[in-house]
Design a protein around this motif. Structure first.
Motif, PDB file in Angstrom:
ATOM      1  N   LEU A   1     -60.242  12.298  40.214  1.00 33.31           N
ATOM      2  CA  LEU A   1     -60.390  11.333  41.297  1.00 33.31           C
ATOM      3  C   LEU A   1     -59.014  10.955  41.824  1.00 33.31           C
ATOM      4  O   LEU A   1     -58.034  10.948  41.066  1.00 33.31           O
ATOM      5  CB  LEU A   1     -61.128  10.097  40.788  1.00 33.31           C
ATOM      6  N   PRO A   2     -58.893  10.661  43.110  1.00 31.62           N
ATOM      7  CA  PRO A   2     -57.585  10.271  43.660  1.00 31.62           C
ATOM      8  C   PRO A   2     -57.024   9.060  42.935  1.00 31.62           C
ATOM      9  O   PRO A   2     -57.760   8.159  42.533  1.00 31.62           O
ATOM     10  CB  PRO A   2     -57.890   9.943  45.121  1.00 31.62           C
ATOM     11  N   LEU A   3     -55.724   9.052  42.777  1.00 31.62           N
ATOM     12  CA  LEU A   3     -55.057   7.967  42.059  1.00 31.62           C
ATOM     13  C   LEU A   3     -55.061   6.676  42.868  1.00 31.62           C
ATOM     14  O   LEU A   3     -55.223   5.592  42.328  1.00 31.62           O
ATOM     15  CB  LEU A   3     -53.620   8.385  41.729  1.00 31.62           C
ATOM     16  N   PHE A   4     -54.912   6.796  44.192  1.00 29.19           N
ATOM     17  CA  PHE A   4     -54.841   5.617  45.054  1.00 29.19           C
ATOM     18  C   PHE A   4     -55.918   5.677  46.126  1.00 29.19           C
ATOM     19  O   PHE A   4     -56.320   6.764  46.550  1.00 29.19           O
ATOM     20  CB  PHE A   4     -53.469   5.523  45.743  1.00 29.19           C
ATOM     21  N   ARG A   5     -56.369   4.526  46.581  1.00 36.13           N
ATOM     22  CA  ARG A   5     -57.361   4.472  47.657  1.00 36.13           C
ATOM     23  C   ARG A   5     -56.729   4.791  49.007  1.00 36.13           C
ATOM     24  O   ARG A   5     -57.341   5.376  49.868  1.00 36.13           O
ATOM     25  CB  ARG A   5     -58.004   3.086  47.714  1.00 36.13           C
ATOM     26  N   ARG A   6     -55.494   4.396  49.181  1.00 33.93           N
ATOM     27  CA  ARG A   6     -54.788   4.661  50.441  1.00 33.93           C
ATOM     28  C   ARG A   6     -53.715   5.707  50.184  1.00 33.93           C
ATOM     29  O   ARG A   6     -53.003   5.656  49.208  1.00 33.93           O
ATOM     30  CB  ARG A   6     -54.168   3.387  50.981  1.00 33.93           C
ATOM     31  N   ARG A   7     -53.611   6.640  51.099  1.00 35.85           N
ATOM     32  CA  ARG A   7     -52.655   7.722  50.960  1.00 35.85           C
ATOM     33  C   ARG A   7     -51.543   7.549  51.982  1.00 35.85           C
ATOM     34  O   ARG A   7     -51.749   6.993  53.056  1.00 35.85           O
ATOM     35  CB  ARG A   7     -53.362   9.057  51.148  1.00 35.85           C
ATOM     36  N   THR A   8     -50.376   8.070  51.651  1.00 32.21           N
ATOM     37  CA  THR A   8     -49.254   8.055  52.588  1.00 32.21           C
ATOM     38  C   THR A   8     -49.284   9.343  53.403  1.00 32.21           C
ATOM     39  O   THR A   8     -50.074  10.247  53.138  1.00 32.21           O
ATOM     40  CB  THR A   8     -47.915   7.955  51.837  1.00 32.21           C
TER      41      THR A   8
ATOM     42  N   PHE B   1     -47.232  11.575  53.179  1.00 33.93           N
ATOM     43  CA  PHE B   1     -46.720  12.643  52.312  1.00 33.93           C
ATOM     44  C   PHE B   1     -47.800  13.225  51.401  1.00 33.93           C
ATOM     45  O   PHE B   1     -47.638  14.294  50.853  1.00 33.93           O
ATOM     46  CB  PHE B   1     -45.562  12.126  51.439  1.00 33.93           C
ATOM     47  N   ASP B   2     -48.876  12.492  51.221  1.00 32.41           N
ATOM     48  CA  ASP B   2     -49.941  12.946  50.322  1.00 32.41           C
ATOM     49  C   ASP B   2     -50.891  13.902  51.040  1.00 32.41           C
ATOM     50  O   ASP B   2     -51.301  13.634  52.172  1.00 32.41           O
ATOM     51  CB  ASP B   2     -50.759  11.747  49.813  1.00 32.41           C
ATOM     52  N   PRO B   3     -51.259  15.000  50.394  1.00 33.80           N
ATOM     53  CA  PRO B   3     -52.258  15.875  51.011  1.00 33.80           C
ATOM     54  C   PRO B   3     -53.629  15.204  51.005  1.00 33.80           C
ATOM     55  O   PRO B   3     -53.910  14.356  50.157  1.00 33.80           O
ATOM     56  CB  PRO B   3     -52.253  17.116  50.110  1.00 33.80           C
ATOM     57  N   GLU B   4     -54.457  15.566  51.970  1.00 33.88           N
ATOM     58  CA  GLU B   4     -55.820  15.030  52.013  1.00 33.88           C
ATOM     59  C   GLU B   4     -56.601  15.522  50.796  1.00 33.88           C
ATOM     60  O   GLU B   4     -56.445  16.677  50.395  1.00 33.88           O
ATOM     61  CB  GLU B   4     -56.531  15.479  53.280  1.00 33.88           C
ATOM     62  N   PRO B   5     -57.433  14.665  50.210  1.00 37.30           N
ATOM     63  CA  PRO B   5     -58.217  15.117  49.062  1.00 37.30           C
ATOM     64  C   PRO B   5     -59.328  16.065  49.509  1.00 37.30           C
ATOM     65  O   PRO B   5     -59.763  16.039  50.662  1.00 37.30           O
ATOM     66  CB  PRO B   5     -58.798  13.832  48.493  1.00 37.30           C
ATOM     67  N   SER B   6     -59.755  16.900  48.593  1.00 38.36           N
ATOM     68  CA  SER B   6     -60.937  17.719  48.824  1.00 38.36           C
ATOM     69  C   SER B   6     -62.150  16.830  48.593  1.00 38.36           C
ATOM     70  O   SER B   6     -62.022  15.689  48.178  1.00 38.36           O
ATOM     71  CB  SER B   6     -60.961  18.885  47.845  1.00 38.36           C
ATOM     72  N   HIS B   7     -63.335  17.351  48.851  1.00 42.13           N
ATOM     73  CA  HIS B   7     -64.561  16.604  48.576  1.00 42.13           C
ATOM     74  C   HIS B   7     -65.441  17.439  47.673  1.00 42.13           C
ATOM     75  O   HIS B   7     -65.607  18.637  47.891  1.00 42.13           O
ATOM     76  CB  HIS B   7     -65.295  16.253  49.868  1.00 42.13           C
ATOM     77  N   LEU B   8     -65.974  16.800  46.668  1.00 49.46           N
ATOM     78  CA  LEU B   8     -66.860  17.455  45.709  1.00 49.46           C
ATOM     79  C   LEU B   8     -68.238  16.834  45.854  1.00 49.46           C
ATOM     80  O   LEU B   8     -68.382  15.614  45.843  1.00 49.46           O
ATOM     81  CB  LEU B   8     -66.346  17.245  44.277  1.00 49.46           C
ATOM     82  N   THR B   9     -69.240  17.671  46.005  1.00 48.99           N
ATOM     83  CA  THR B   9     -70.618  17.217  46.051  1.00 48.99           C
ATOM     84  C   THR B   9     -71.366  17.893  44.916  1.00 48.99           C
ATOM     85  O   THR B   9     -71.363  19.127  44.822  1.00 48.99           O
ATOM     86  CB  THR B   9     -71.283  17.559  47.399  1.00 48.99           C
ATOM     87  N   ILE B  10     -71.943  17.090  44.034  1.00 50.06           N
ATOM     88  CA  ILE B  10     -72.686  17.647  42.905  1.00 50.06           C
ATOM     89  C   ILE B  10     -74.049  16.970  42.829  1.00 50.06           C
ATOM     90  O   ILE B  10     -74.234  15.848  43.272  1.00 50.06           O
ATOM     91  CB  ILE B  10     -71.943  17.494  41.556  1.00 50.06           C
ATOM     92  N   THR B  11     -74.987  17.689  42.258  1.00 56.39           N
ATOM     93  CA  THR B  11     -76.314  17.143  42.005  1.00 56.39           C
ATOM     94  C   THR B  11     -76.541  17.176  40.504  1.00 56.39           C
ATOM     95  O   THR B  11     -76.446  18.234  39.877  1.00 56.39           O
ATOM     96  CB  THR B  11     -77.405  17.974  42.704  1.00 56.39           C
ATOM     97  N   LEU B  12     -76.793  16.014  39.937  1.00 52.60           N
ATOM     98  CA  LEU B  12     -77.111  15.910  38.522  1.00 52.60           C
ATOM     99  C   LEU B  12     -78.628  15.763  38.425  1.00 52.60           C
ATOM    100  O   LEU B  12     -79.211  14.925  39.106  1.00 52.60           O
ATOM    101  CB  LEU B  12     -76.421  14.688  37.904  1.00 52.60           C
TER     102      LEU B  12
END
Length: 83
Positions: A58-65, A67-78
């Motif tokens: 999970l991303p370390l911070f809620r807000r990115r600068t 300099f930070d790359p955009e996070p990927s998105h993971l979709t899973i079904t449990l």
């Protein structure tokens, strides 16, 4: 200092463990049984240079600068599976 990500499998296992809720029987509430759950979350991913392991956390911070790359998105079904 660079952040160390954990293996993606460990992250997914922790998410699955977090959604398992054990409820005590209570006369005031109606029991609910969840058989599947869809989760879509932002996730930082990387490949470990030393062994090629797929890392994701999970991303370390809620807000990115900027300099930070955009996070990927993971979709899973449990879901519940017959044993």
């Amino acid at each position: 200092m660079m952040r160390h990500l954990r293996p993606l499998g460990d992250t997914i296992a922790d998410l699955a463990d977090g959604v398992i809720v054990q409820m005590k029987p209570d006369e005031a509430c109606t029991p609910v049984r969840v058989t599947s759950l869809n989760i879509s979350i932002p996730i930082d991913i990387s490949i470990a240079p030393e062994d090629g392991a797929f890392l994701g956390d999970l991303p370390l911070f809620r807000r990115r600068t900027a300099f930070d790359p955009e996070p990927s998105h993971l979709t899973i079904t449990l879901g519940e599976a017959p044993s």
